[in-house]
Design a protein around this motif. Structure first.
Motif, PDB file in Angstrom:
ATOM      1  N   PHE A 132     -12.869   8.832  34.855  1.00 14.10           N
ATOM      2  CA  PHE A 132     -12.338   8.269  33.617  1.00 14.10           C
ATOM      3  C   PHE A 132     -13.040   6.968  33.263  1.00 14.10           C
ATOM      4  CE2 PHE A 132      -9.293   7.023  30.506  1.00 14.10           C
ATOM      5  CZ  PHE A 132      -9.030   5.677  30.712  1.00 14.10           C
ATOM      6  N   ILE A 189      -9.636   5.426  27.210  1.00 14.96           N
ATOM      7  CA  ILE A 189      -8.829   6.289  26.357  1.00 14.96           C
ATOM      8  C   ILE A 189      -8.302   5.486  25.185  1.00 14.96           C
ATOM      9  CG2 ILE A 189      -6.791   5.846  27.789  1.00 14.96           C
ATOM     10  CD1 ILE A 189      -5.674   8.550  26.962  1.00 14.96           C
ATOM     11  N   ASN A 208      -5.238   6.107  22.371  1.00 15.83           N
ATOM     12  CA  ASN A 208      -4.166   7.011  21.965  1.00 15.83           C
ATOM     13  C   ASN A 208      -4.127   7.162  20.442  1.00 15.83           C
ATOM     14  OD1 ASN A 208      -3.397   7.672  24.505  1.00 15.83           O
ATOM     15  ND2 ASN A 208      -1.600   6.370  24.585  1.00 15.83           N
ATOM     16  N   LYS A 248      -6.945  15.206  23.719  1.00 16.49           N
ATOM     17  CA  LYS A 248      -5.629  15.683  24.173  1.00 16.49           C
ATOM     18  C   LYS A 248      -4.685  15.613  22.997  1.00 16.49           C
ATOM     19  CE  LYS A 248      -2.152  15.183  27.782  1.00 16.49           C
ATOM     20  NZ  LYS A 248      -2.393  16.564  28.255  1.00 16.49           N
ATOM     21  N   THR A 301       1.450  10.295  22.234  1.00 19.10           N
ATOM     22  CA  THR A 301       2.141   9.736  23.396  1.00 19.10           C
ATOM     23  C   THR A 301       1.686   8.319  23.658  1.00 19.10           C
ATOM     24  OG1 THR A 301       2.488  10.015  25.777  1.00 19.10           O
ATOM     25  CG2 THR A 301       0.366  10.690  24.911  1.00 19.10           C
ATOM     26  N   VAL A 327       1.538   7.420  26.789  1.00 17.93           N
ATOM     27  CA  VAL A 327       0.991   7.532  28.142  1.00 17.93           C
ATOM     28  C   VAL A 327      -0.529   7.547  28.074  1.00 17.93           C
ATOM     29  CG1 VAL A 327       0.840   8.996  30.191  1.00 17.93           C
ATOM     30  CG2 VAL A 327       3.008   8.785  28.952  1.00 17.93           C
ATOM     31  N   TYR A 329      -3.593   9.051  29.660  1.00 19.94           N
ATOM     32  CA  TYR A 329      -4.005  10.143  30.531  1.00 19.94           C
ATOM     33  C   TYR A 329      -5.426   9.885  31.024  1.00 19.94           C
ATOM     34  CZ  TYR A 329       0.157  12.645  29.181  1.00 19.94           C
ATOM     35  OH  TYR A 329       1.465  13.010  29.004  1.00 19.94           O
ATOM     36  N   THR A 330      -5.577   9.815  32.336  1.00 21.88           N
ATOM     37  CA  THR A 330      -6.855   9.405  32.913  1.00 21.88           C
ATOM     38  C   THR A 330      -7.495  10.444  33.825  1.00 21.88           C
ATOM     39  OG1 THR A 330      -5.784   8.330  34.790  1.00 21.88           O
ATOM     40  CG2 THR A 330      -6.145   6.978  32.827  1.00 21.88           C
ATOM     41  N   ARG A 331      -6.868  11.564  34.020  1.00 17.63           N
ATOM     42  CA  ARG A 331      -7.444  12.605  34.877  1.00 17.63           C
ATOM     43  C   ARG A 331      -8.170  13.633  34.018  1.00 17.63           C
ATOM     44  NH1 ARG A 331      -2.342  14.865  37.967  1.00 17.63           N
ATOM     45  NH2 ARG A 331      -1.830  15.163  35.754  1.00 17.63           N
ATOM     46  N   SER A 343      -8.301  16.681  34.436  1.00 18.51           N
ATOM     47  CA  SER A 343      -7.454  17.870  34.319  1.00 18.51           C
ATOM     48  C   SER A 343      -6.386  17.727  33.242  1.00 18.51           C
ATOM     49  CB  SER A 343      -6.788  18.175  35.663  1.00 18.51           C
ATOM     50  OG  SER A 343      -5.993  17.079  36.081  1.00 18.51           O
ATOM     51  N   ASP A 344      -6.194  16.517  32.747  1.00 20.38           N
ATOM     52  CA  ASP A 344      -5.247  16.289  31.650  1.00 20.38           C
ATOM     53  C   ASP A 344      -5.761  16.768  30.309  1.00 20.38           C
ATOM     54  OD1 ASP A 344      -4.320  13.091  33.091  1.00 20.38           O
ATOM     55  OD2 ASP A 344      -3.329  15.034  33.307  1.00 20.38           O
ATOM     56  N   TYR A 345      -7.054  17.035  30.233  1.00 19.52           N
ATOM     57  CA  TYR A 345      -7.692  17.341  28.947  1.00 19.52           C
ATOM     58  C   TYR A 345      -8.185  18.782  28.902  1.00 19.52           C
ATOM     59  CZ  TYR A 345      -7.669  12.310  28.228  1.00 19.52           C
ATOM     60  OH  TYR A 345      -7.285  11.014  28.073  1.00 19.52           O
TER      61      TYR A 345
END
Length: 124
Positions: free
Chosen positions: A46, A49, A51, A97, A101, A103, A105-107, A109-111
């Motif tokens: 990462f 990000i 948002n 993503k 939110t 939050v 998201y830094t992984r 796998s979140d995207y």
């Protein structure tokens, strides 16, 4: 969702680059957008990000040097990279993503949606 990253190149340590990621086929203003990077032989990591509401988070190693921003009208997310170091060399990827939110998201796998990557090489 389509994402196209561009703006990479070969620069010297201390130089600047601005990466761009053009998005299409999505309601861009409702998406969180991230930048990741992957160096040879290493896992994708990462970088930053932003948002849907413009709040940002940067990994510690780039804080004060890199800045993520977005232009919702143009559907583009940017990564301004200043004071580049050789250890910043990697393929840089943008990711989207579709979630409004607070939050961060830094992984990876979140995207679910990724651009094709753009190479950044910083020589010493």
């Amino acid at each position: 969702v389509q994402l196209q990253a561009f703006g990479g190149g070969l620069v010297q340590a201390g130089d600047s680059l601005r990466l761009s990621c053009a998005a299409s086929r999505l309601t861009f203003s409702s998406y969180a957008m991230g930048w990741f990077r992957q160096a040879p032989g290493k896992a994708r990591e990462f970088v930053a990000i932003i948002n849907y509401n413009g709040r940002t988070y940067h990994v510690d190693s780039v804080k004060g040097r890199f800045t993520i921003s977005r232009d919702n009208a143009k559907k583009i997310v940017y990564l301004q990279m200043n004071s580049l170091k050789p250890e910043d060399s990697a393929v840089y990827y943008c990711a989207a993503k579709g979630l409004r939110t607070e939050v961060f998201y830094t992984r990876p796998s979140d995207y679910a949606d990724w651009g094709q990557g753009t190479q950044v090489t910083v020589s010493s």
